[in-house]
Design an enzyme around this catalytic site. Sequence first.
Site, PDB file in Angstrom:
ATOM      1  N   ARG A  22       0.843  -1.207   0.000  1.00 22.93           N
ATOM      2  CA  ARG A  22       0.000   0.000   0.000  1.00 22.93           C
ATOM      3  C   ARG A  22       0.879   1.259   0.000  1.00 22.93           C
ATOM      4  O   ARG A  22       0.994   1.942  -0.998  1.00 22.93           O
ATOM      5  CB  ARG A  22      -0.952  -0.039   1.218  1.00 22.93           C
ATOM      6  CG  ARG A  22      -2.089   0.970   1.145  1.00 22.93           C
ATOM      7  CD  ARG A  22      -1.714   2.374   1.544  1.00 22.93           C
ATOM      8  NE  ARG A  22      -1.165   2.472   2.899  1.00 22.93           N
ATOM      9  CZ  ARG A  22      -0.628   3.587   3.369  1.00 22.93           C
ATOM     10  NH1 ARG A  22      -0.543   4.683   2.630  1.00 22.93           N
ATOM     11  NH2 ARG A  22      -0.125   3.629   4.597  1.00 22.93           N
ATOM     12  N   ASP A  23       1.568   1.515   1.108  1.00 22.72           N
ATOM     13  CA  ASP A  23       2.343   2.754   1.213  1.00 22.72           C
ATOM     14  C   ASP A  23       3.498   2.731   0.218  1.00 22.72           C
ATOM     15  O   ASP A  23       3.846   3.758  -0.375  1.00 22.72           O
ATOM     16  CB  ASP A  23       2.883   2.898   2.646  1.00 22.72           C
ATOM     17  CG  ASP A  23       3.064   4.337   3.064  1.00 22.72           C
ATOM     18  OD1 ASP A  23       3.168   5.195   2.181  1.00 22.72           O
ATOM     19  OD2 ASP A  23       3.130   4.602   4.276  1.00 22.72           O
ATOM     20  N   HIS A 214       4.671   4.192  12.751  1.00 27.43           N
ATOM     21  CA  HIS A 214       4.738   4.085  11.286  1.00 27.43           C
ATOM     22  C   HIS A 214       5.658   5.197  10.806  1.00 27.43           C
ATOM     23  O   HIS A 214       5.258   6.363  10.789  1.00 27.43           O
ATOM     24  CB  HIS A 214       3.318   4.251  10.734  1.00 27.43           C
ATOM     25  CG  HIS A 214       3.214   4.406   9.257  1.00 27.43           C
ATOM     26  ND1 HIS A 214       2.683   3.432   8.434  1.00 27.43           N
ATOM     27  CD2 HIS A 214       3.541   5.439   8.423  1.00 27.43           C
ATOM     28  CE1 HIS A 214       2.688   3.845   7.183  1.00 27.43           C
ATOM     29  NE2 HIS A 214       3.200   5.064   7.146  1.00 27.43           N
ATOM     30  N   HIS A 216       8.581   6.980   8.132  1.00 23.02           N
ATOM     31  CA  HIS A 216       9.275   7.058   6.857  1.00 23.02           C
ATOM     32  C   HIS A 216      10.744   7.356   7.166  1.00 23.02           C
ATOM     33  O   HIS A 216      11.100   7.667   8.303  1.00 23.02           O
ATOM     34  CB  HIS A 216       8.595   8.105   5.967  1.00 23.02           C
ATOM     35  CG  HIS A 216       7.264   7.597   5.468  1.00 23.02           C
ATOM     36  ND1 HIS A 216       7.073   7.114   4.209  1.00 23.02           N
ATOM     37  CD2 HIS A 216       6.069   7.446   6.105  1.00 23.02           C
ATOM     38  CE1 HIS A 216       5.819   6.692   4.066  1.00 23.02           C
ATOM     39  NE2 HIS A 216       5.187   6.892   5.216  1.00 23.02           N
ATOM     40  N   CYS A 248       4.339   9.062   0.464  1.00 27.73           N
ATOM     41  CA  CYS A 248       2.951   9.503   0.340  1.00 27.73           C
ATOM     42  C   CYS A 248       2.862  10.498  -0.816  1.00 27.73           C
ATOM     43  O   CYS A 248       3.635  11.458  -0.870  1.00 27.73           O
ATOM     44  CB  CYS A 248       2.478  10.163   1.638  1.00 27.73           C
ATOM     45  SG  CYS A 248       0.820  10.864   1.511  1.00 27.73           S
ATOM     46  N   ASN A 257       8.847   4.153   3.578  1.00 26.70           N
ATOM     47  CA  ASN A 257       8.901   3.770   4.992  1.00 26.70           C
ATOM     48  C   ASN A 257      10.279   3.198   5.314  1.00 26.70           C
ATOM     49  O   ASN A 257      11.018   2.797   4.421  1.00 26.70           O
ATOM     50  CB  ASN A 257       7.869   2.664   5.289  1.00 26.70           C
ATOM     51  CG  ASN A 257       6.471   3.168   5.157  1.00 26.70           C
ATOM     52  OD1 ASN A 257       5.924   3.178   4.067  1.00 26.70           O
ATOM     53  ND2 ASN A 257       5.884   3.602   6.254  1.00 26.70           N
TER      54      ASN A 257
HETATM   55  P1  HMG Z   1     -13.236  14.155  -2.531  1.00 27.27           P
HETATM   56  O1  HMG Z   1     -12.922  14.565  -3.919  1.00 27.27           O
HETATM   57  O2  HMG Z   1     -13.402  15.220  -1.520  1.00 27.27           O
HETATM   58  O3  HMG Z   1     -14.482  13.176  -2.379  1.00 27.27           O
HETATM   59  O4  HMG Z   1     -12.103  13.130  -2.078  1.00 27.27           O
HETATM   60  P2  HMG Z   1     -15.798  13.003  -3.144  1.00 27.27           P
HETATM   61  O5  HMG Z   1     -16.704  12.291  -2.201  1.00 27.27           O
HETATM   62  O6  HMG Z   1     -16.242  14.308  -3.731  1.00 27.27           O
HETATM   63  O7  HMG Z   1     -15.421  12.015  -4.348  1.00 27.27           O
HETATM   64  C1  HMG Z   1     -14.647  12.371  -5.434  1.00 27.27           C
HETATM   65  C2  HMG Z   1     -14.634  11.226  -6.426  1.00 27.27           C
HETATM   66  O8  HMG Z   1     -14.011  10.083  -5.836  1.00 27.27           O
HETATM   67  C3  HMG Z   1     -16.044  10.765  -6.831  1.00 27.27           C
HETATM   68  O9  HMG Z   1     -15.943  10.236  -8.135  1.00 27.27           O
HETATM   69  C4  HMG Z   1     -16.307   9.617  -5.881  1.00 27.27           C
HETATM   70  O10 HMG Z   1     -17.228   8.694  -6.377  1.00 27.27           O
HETATM   71  C5  HMG Z   1     -14.943   8.993  -5.775  1.00 27.27           C
HETATM   72  P3  HMG Z   1     -16.518  11.069  -9.391  1.00 27.27           P
HETATM   73  O11 HMG Z   1     -17.949  11.338  -9.064  1.00 27.27           O
HETATM   74  O12 HMG Z   1     -15.702  12.344  -9.437  1.00 27.27           O
HETATM   75  O13 HMG Z   1     -16.278  10.157 -10.535  1.00 27.27           O
HETATM   76  N1  HMG Z   1     -14.735   8.314  -4.489  1.00 27.27           N
HETATM   77  C6  HMG Z   1     -14.364   7.035  -4.377  1.00 27.27           C
HETATM   78  N2  HMG Z   1     -14.128   6.076  -5.288  1.00 27.27           N
HETATM   79  C7  HMG Z   1     -13.786   4.860  -4.824  1.00 27.27           C
HETATM   80  N3  HMG Z   1     -13.622   4.582  -3.511  1.00 27.27           N
HETATM   81  C8  HMG Z   1     -13.834   5.511  -2.569  1.00 27.27           C
HETATM   82  C9  HMG Z   1     -14.234   6.792  -3.006  1.00 27.27           C
HETATM   83  N4  HMG Z   1     -14.528   7.932  -2.338  1.00 27.27           N
HETATM   84  C10 HMG Z   1     -14.832   8.849  -3.256  1.00 27.27           C
HETATM   85  N5  HMG Z   1     -13.665   5.228  -1.283  1.00 27.27           N
HETATM   86  C11 HMG Z   1     -11.331  11.319  -0.704  1.00 27.27           C
HETATM   87  C12 HMG Z   1     -12.046  12.663  -0.752  1.00 27.27           C
HETATM   88  C13 HMG Z   1     -10.990  11.064   0.732  1.00 27.27           C
HETATM   89  C14 HMG Z   1     -12.257  10.259  -1.260  1.00 27.27           C
HETATM   90  C15 HMG Z   1     -10.044  11.406  -1.593  1.00 27.27           C
HETATM   91  O14 HMG Z   1      -9.336  12.569  -1.287  1.00 27.27           O
HETATM   92  C16 HMG Z   1      -9.149  10.213  -1.403  1.00 27.27           C
HETATM   93  O15 HMG Z   1      -9.510   9.103  -1.759  1.00 27.27           O
HETATM   94  N6  HMG Z   1      -7.943  10.424  -0.810  1.00 27.27           N
HETATM   95  C17 HMG Z   1      -7.018   9.358  -0.532  1.00 27.27           C
HETATM   96  C18 HMG Z   1      -5.645   9.915  -0.430  1.00 27.27           C
HETATM   97  C19 HMG Z   1      -4.666   8.822  -0.136  1.00 27.27           C
HETATM   98  O16 HMG Z   1      -4.938   7.643  -0.315  1.00 27.27           O
HETATM   99  N7  HMG Z   1      -3.452   9.231   0.345  1.00 27.27           N
HETATM  100  C20 HMG Z   1      -2.412   8.316   0.650  1.00 27.27           C
HETATM  101  C21 HMG Z   1      -2.699   7.491   1.859  1.00 27.27           C
HETATM  102  S1  HMG Z   1      -2.413   8.351   3.395  1.00 27.27           S
HETATM  103  C22 HMG Z   1      -0.722   8.101   3.704  1.00 27.27           C
HETATM  104  O17 HMG Z   1      -0.006   7.621   2.852  1.00 27.27           O
HETATM  105  C23 HMG Z   1      -0.221   8.392   5.076  1.00 27.27           C
HETATM  106  C24 HMG Z   1      -0.003   7.100   5.909  1.00 27.27           C
HETATM  107  O18 HMG Z   1       0.905   6.223   5.248  1.00 27.27           O
HETATM  108  C25 HMG Z   1       0.573   7.480   7.297  1.00 27.27           C
HETATM  109  C26 HMG Z   1       1.823   8.371   7.219  1.00 27.27           C
HETATM  110  O19 HMG Z   1       2.814   7.982   6.603  1.00 27.27           O
HETATM  111  O20 HMG Z   1       1.756   9.455   7.833  1.00 27.27           O
HETATM  112  C27 HMG Z   1      -1.316   6.351   6.138  1.00 27.27           C
HETATM  113 MG    MG Z   2       3.029   6.314   5.339  1.00 31.63          MG
END
Ligand code: HMG
Ligand code: MG
Length: 315
Positions: A22-23, A214, A216, A248, A257
């Site tokens: 994933r990450d 967790h 990096h 990220c 990580n």
């Molecule tokens: P948004 O644009 O505000 O949400 O995104 P929305 O509800 O308006 O939806 C936008 C579009 O996404 C729509 O599609 C939805 O249907 C679709 P459209 O109508 O435009 O065709 N949608 C989805 N599709 C599939 N599955 C879903 C889903 N939700 C909405 N679940 C949202 C808000 C949160 C959805 C978006 O910003 C998002 O998905 N963000 C994810 C970002 C991400 O994954 N970042 C990396 C992970 S975090 C990380 O790495 C940190 C971590 O490792 C810890 C660390 O290191 O600190 C965990």
């Molecule tokens: Mg991370």
Amino acid sequence: MTKPQGQDGRSKPIRLTEVGPRDGLQNESRFLPTKSKVAFIEALAATGVDEIEAGAFVSPKAVPQMSDSDEVFRLIRRAAPVVYSALVPNERGLERALAACAQKVAVFTAASETFTRKNIDATISESLRRFEPVVTRARAAGVPVRGYISTVAFCPYEGRIPPDRVVDVLQRLLDLGVDEIALGETIGRAAPPDIRRLLDAALAHLAPDRLAFHCHDTYGLGVANSLVAWHEYGLTLFDASAGGLGGCPYAPGASGNVATEDLVYAFKASGAIINVNEAQVVEAARAVAQELGHPLASRLSQVVGQAGAKPVSSL
Ligand code: HMG
Ligand code: MG
């Protein structure tokens, strides 16, 4: 609650969550084909890790690299002791995760408003409101929930983050009913004194066996910080990514990580109880790195299996 004696944790086995699929993969410019993701996850399951974060049910527009997580979960042959978990940003993500039989889900927010906005398009408060039904429904379905807090020491946009801001979010996630909190050192910039300040504050609110670390590894301090969390604070839940893959997409410049194999080696060399085969982790990561077309970042990948190098177990 007072600071725990590190010794309590030190006598317990380390539980390792492998976050490479994933990450690691979410930040690769090249999309790893579904069948290669499945092979990667199956190879990692054979290394002895306890949990594999196998995908993310997020918007495919936000992170295209995770757009095939439904298919990945459907195709993997599961190894019984391993927990296969996934990120879910909202109820839609939870529905996909439940349909895919994810055994644990993780909601994710941050201690920095700017990072939260860029990552999940919400304020911190909005994100927590969004998680409320997710946590309730997951728990009703018998699926445990992790709550990630990113930017626990530094934010790529806001700089240093004081521990009290982390604790505020941590307490609100606990109030929602999450089972476990993961502290995300998202940009890999913290050093042991930062981690001590953070854990002194966080462990006043929950026991160390509910707190995962967790980190990096951008500045090469991931192993040192993890050893501090284990040895001085008794944490036993750690995340790492095979080969040190990843980062990220919303934390520009941050590296992957801490590498699983480097962390496992450091834990073993420091007397921790951990049953992961670091040489097998390197092999799993190498197969992926070859497809992605770049070398691995980890230290051990430069030793394991290379001509003339001694096996790690004899170092
Ligand atoms: P948004 O644009 O505000 O949400 O995104 P929305 O509800 O308006 O939806 C936008 C579009 O996404 C729509 O599609 C939805 O249907 C679709 P459209 O109508 O435009 O065709 N949608 C989805 N599709 C599939 N599955 C879903 C889903 N939700 C909405 N679940 C949202 C808000 C949160 C959805 C978006 O910003 C998002 O998905 N963000 C994810 C970002 C991400 O994954 N970042 C990396 C992970 S975090 C990380 O790495 C940190 C971590 O490792 C810890 C660390 O290191 O600190 C965990
Ligand atoms: Mg991370």
